[in-house]
Design a protein around this motif. Structure first.
Motif, mmCIF file in Angstrom:
data_model
loop_
_atom_site.group_PDB
_atom_site.id
_atom_site.type_symbol
_atom_site.label_atom_id
_atom_site.label_comp_id
_atom_site.label_asym_id
_atom_site.label_seq_id
_atom_site.Cartn_x
_atom_site.Cartn_y
_atom_site.Cartn_z
ATOM 1 N N SER A 1 0.811 -1.225 0.000
ATOM 2 C CA SER A 1 0.000 0.000 0.000
ATOM 3 C C SER A 1 0.842 1.272 0.000
ATOM 4 C CB SER A 1 -0.965 -0.005 1.188
ATOM 5 O OG SER A 1 -0.237 -0.056 2.397
ATOM 6 N N THR A 2 2.173 1.137 0.122
ATOM 7 C CA THR A 2 3.059 2.307 0.026
ATOM 8 C C THR A 2 3.832 2.326 -1.287
ATOM 9 O OG1 THR A 2 4.954 1.230 1.085
ATOM 10 C CG2 THR A 2 3.359 2.326 2.544
ATOM 11 N N GLY A 3 3.647 1.278 -2.124
ATOM 12 C CA GLY A 3 4.337 1.212 -3.399
ATOM 13 C C GLY A 3 5.640 0.423 -3.361
ATOM 14 N N MET A 4 5.965 -0.205 -2.244
ATOM 15 C CA MET A 4 7.174 -1.027 -2.139
ATOM 16 C C MET A 4 6.845 -2.459 -2.575
ATOM 17 S SD MET A 4 9.319 1.200 -1.176
ATOM 18 C CE MET A 4 10.747 0.231 -0.783
ATOM 19 N N THR A 5 7.867 -3.177 -3.052
ATOM 20 C CA THR A 5 7.663 -4.542 -3.518
ATOM 21 C C THR A 5 8.334 -5.548 -2.595
ATOM 22 O OG1 THR A 5 9.619 -4.458 -4.946
ATOM 23 C CG2 THR A 5 7.501 -3.823 -5.930
ATOM 24 N N SER A 6 7.779 -6.762 -2.567
ATOM 25 C CA SER A 6 8.338 -7.850 -1.758
ATOM 26 C C SER A 6 7.799 -9.178 -2.273
ATOM 27 C CB SER A 6 7.965 -7.669 -0.282
ATOM 28 O OG SER A 6 6.557 -7.729 -0.129
ATOM 29 N N ASN A 7 8.284 -10.255 -1.674
ATOM 30 C CA ASN A 7 7.782 -11.607 -1.948
ATOM 31 C C ASN A 7 7.888 -12.005 -3.419
ATOM 32 O OD1 ASN A 7 7.017 -11.733 0.794
ATOM 33 N ND2 ASN A 7 5.066 -10.761 0.313
ATOM 34 N N HIS A 8 8.983 -11.657 -4.067
ATOM 35 C CA HIS A 8 9.193 -12.024 -5.470
ATOM 36 C C HIS A 8 9.393 -13.532 -5.585
ATOM 37 C CE1 HIS A 8 10.381 -7.793 -5.259
ATOM 38 N NE2 HIS A 8 10.189 -7.726 -6.563
ATOM 39 N N HIS A 9 8.736 -14.123 -6.554
ATOM 40 C CA HIS A 9 8.932 -15.549 -6.812
ATOM 41 C C HIS A 9 8.487 -15.881 -8.246
ATOM 42 C CE1 HIS A 9 4.739 -15.318 -5.422
ATOM 43 N NE2 HIS A 9 4.530 -16.338 -6.239
ATOM 44 N N VAL A 10 8.961 -17.022 -8.729
ATOM 45 C CA VAL A 10 8.583 -17.487 -10.057
ATOM 46 C C VAL A 10 7.199 -18.130 -9.954
ATOM 47 C CG1 VAL A 10 9.132 -19.070 -11.947
ATOM 48 C CG2 VAL A 10 10.981 -17.875 -10.727
ATOM 49 N N LEU A 11 6.255 -17.589 -10.666
ATOM 50 C CA LEU A 11 4.909 -18.146 -10.686
ATOM 51 C C LEU A 11 4.844 -19.298 -11.685
ATOM 52 C CD1 LEU A 11 1.954 -17.899 -9.709
ATOM 53 C CD2 LEU A 11 1.573 -16.318 -11.617
ATOM 54 N N ARG A 12 5.400 -19.059 -12.873
ATOM 55 C CA ARG A 12 5.462 -20.105 -13.897
ATOM 56 C C ARG A 12 6.735 -19.887 -14.695
ATOM 57 N NH1 ARG A 12 0.448 -20.059 -17.261
ATOM 58 N NH2 ARG A 12 1.554 -18.629 -18.621
ATOM 59 N N GLY A 13 7.525 -20.940 -14.831
ATOM 60 C CA GLY A 13 8.819 -20.793 -15.469
ATOM 61 C C GLY A 13 9.010 -21.689 -16.669
ATOM 62 N N ILE A 14 10.231 -21.607 -17.225
ATOM 63 C CA ILE A 14 10.570 -22.393 -18.416
ATOM 64 C C ILE A 14 11.870 -23.175 -18.238
ATOM 65 C CG2 ILE A 14 9.291 -20.945 -20.008
ATOM 66 C CD1 ILE A 14 11.955 -19.570 -20.755
ATOM 67 N N GLY A 15 12.537 -23.006 -17.131
ATOM 68 C CA GLY A 15 13.805 -23.687 -16.876
ATOM 69 C C GLY A 15 14.582 -22.925 -15.827
ATOM 70 N N THR A 16 15.352 -23.636 -15.044
ATOM 71 C CA THR A 16 16.003 -23.045 -13.880
ATOM 72 C C THR A 16 16.807 -21.796 -14.196
ATOM 73 O OG1 THR A 16 16.124 -25.219 -12.853
ATOM 74 C CG2 THR A 16 17.575 -23.519 -11.963
ATOM 75 N N ARG A 17 17.653 -21.829 -15.205
ATOM 76 C CA ARG A 17 18.523 -20.673 -15.486
ATOM 77 C C ARG A 17 17.722 -19.449 -15.952
ATOM 78 N NH1 ARG A 17 24.242 -23.030 -17.531
ATOM 79 N NH2 ARG A 17 24.256 -24.782 -16.084
ATOM 80 N N CYS A 18 16.761 -19.655 -16.809
ATOM 81 C CA CYS A 18 15.909 -18.537 -17.245
ATOM 82 C C CYS A 18 15.077 -18.022 -16.080
ATOM 83 C CB CYS A 18 15.003 -18.964 -18.401
ATOM 84 S SG CYS A 18 15.873 -19.247 -19.963
ATOM 85 N N ASN A 19 14.544 -18.933 -15.281
ATOM 86 C CA ASN A 19 13.733 -18.529 -14.129
ATOM 87 C C ASN A 19 14.537 -17.655 -13.175
ATOM 88 O OD1 ASN A 19 11.869 -20.244 -15.280
ATOM 89 N ND2 ASN A 19 11.945 -21.775 -13.655
#
Length: 173
Positions: free
Chosen positions: A105-123
């Motif tokens: 609610s302040t515009g900061m980001t958190s909790n980044h994660h891969v939702l759907r990927g294509i391979g470990t290195r690209c992810n």
């Protein structure tokens, strides 16, 4: 030109206009009054996961989260920062990695994660790049107040992405 506005003493003042890749206005932000005068978003009318503590609801928003400067700025940032991964067999894994994170609610980001990927290195590379995107978010609004919302950014790996690898190899010599 991607934006137009004025500075006073290294601070943005007045109305700034931000343009998409076609030169069309995407956002107008009044920095004097901290108001959004215009925004165009492909996400208007979409359902978002709104976070509240440990609970969440799915809802359309009054206004989706916006990145200051628009989606074109995000695309340019990713294109400039991404380093295509080298794979064991020199194969070029192509596809789209979807990175999900929370814009609070302040515009900061958190909790980044891969939702759907294509391979470990690209992810991992897509996750790294999205995590380094500067926090210039304007939070989503529901019922007139800023809320924490899950947001998804697609990161595309295609022939254009891998052409960067070739130019890096040439310029390294």
């Amino acid at each position: 030109m991607r934006f137009r506005g004025y500075y006073t003493e290294d601070k943005r003042i007045g109305v700034w206009e931000f343009y998409d890749e076609n030169g069309e206005p995407e956002q107008k932000v009044d920095f004097t009054n901290n108001q959004i005068r215009l925004y165009r978003s492909k996400l208007t009318g979409h359902i978002f996961r709104v976070m509240s503590g440990n609970d969440s609801i799915f809802s359309m928003l009054d206004r989706p989260p916006l990145y200051l400067g628009g989606s074109t700025i995000i695309k340019e940032f990713i294109a400039n920062e991404i380093l295509p991964p080298l794979h064991k067999t020199n194969e070029r894994v192509e596809g789209t990695v979807f990175i999900e994170f929370t814009v609070d609610s302040t515009g900061m980001t958190s909790n980044h994660h891969v939702l759907r990927g294509i391979g470990t290195r690209c992810n991992l590379e897509a996750l790294r790049v999205v995590k380094t995107l500067p926090d210039k978010w304007i939070p989503g609004v529901l019922n007139g107040r800023a809320v924490s919302v899950n947001y998804i950014i697609p990161v595309v790996f295609d022939k254009n992405t891998y052409s960067k690898t070739f130019s890096y190899i040439i310029s390294a010599e």
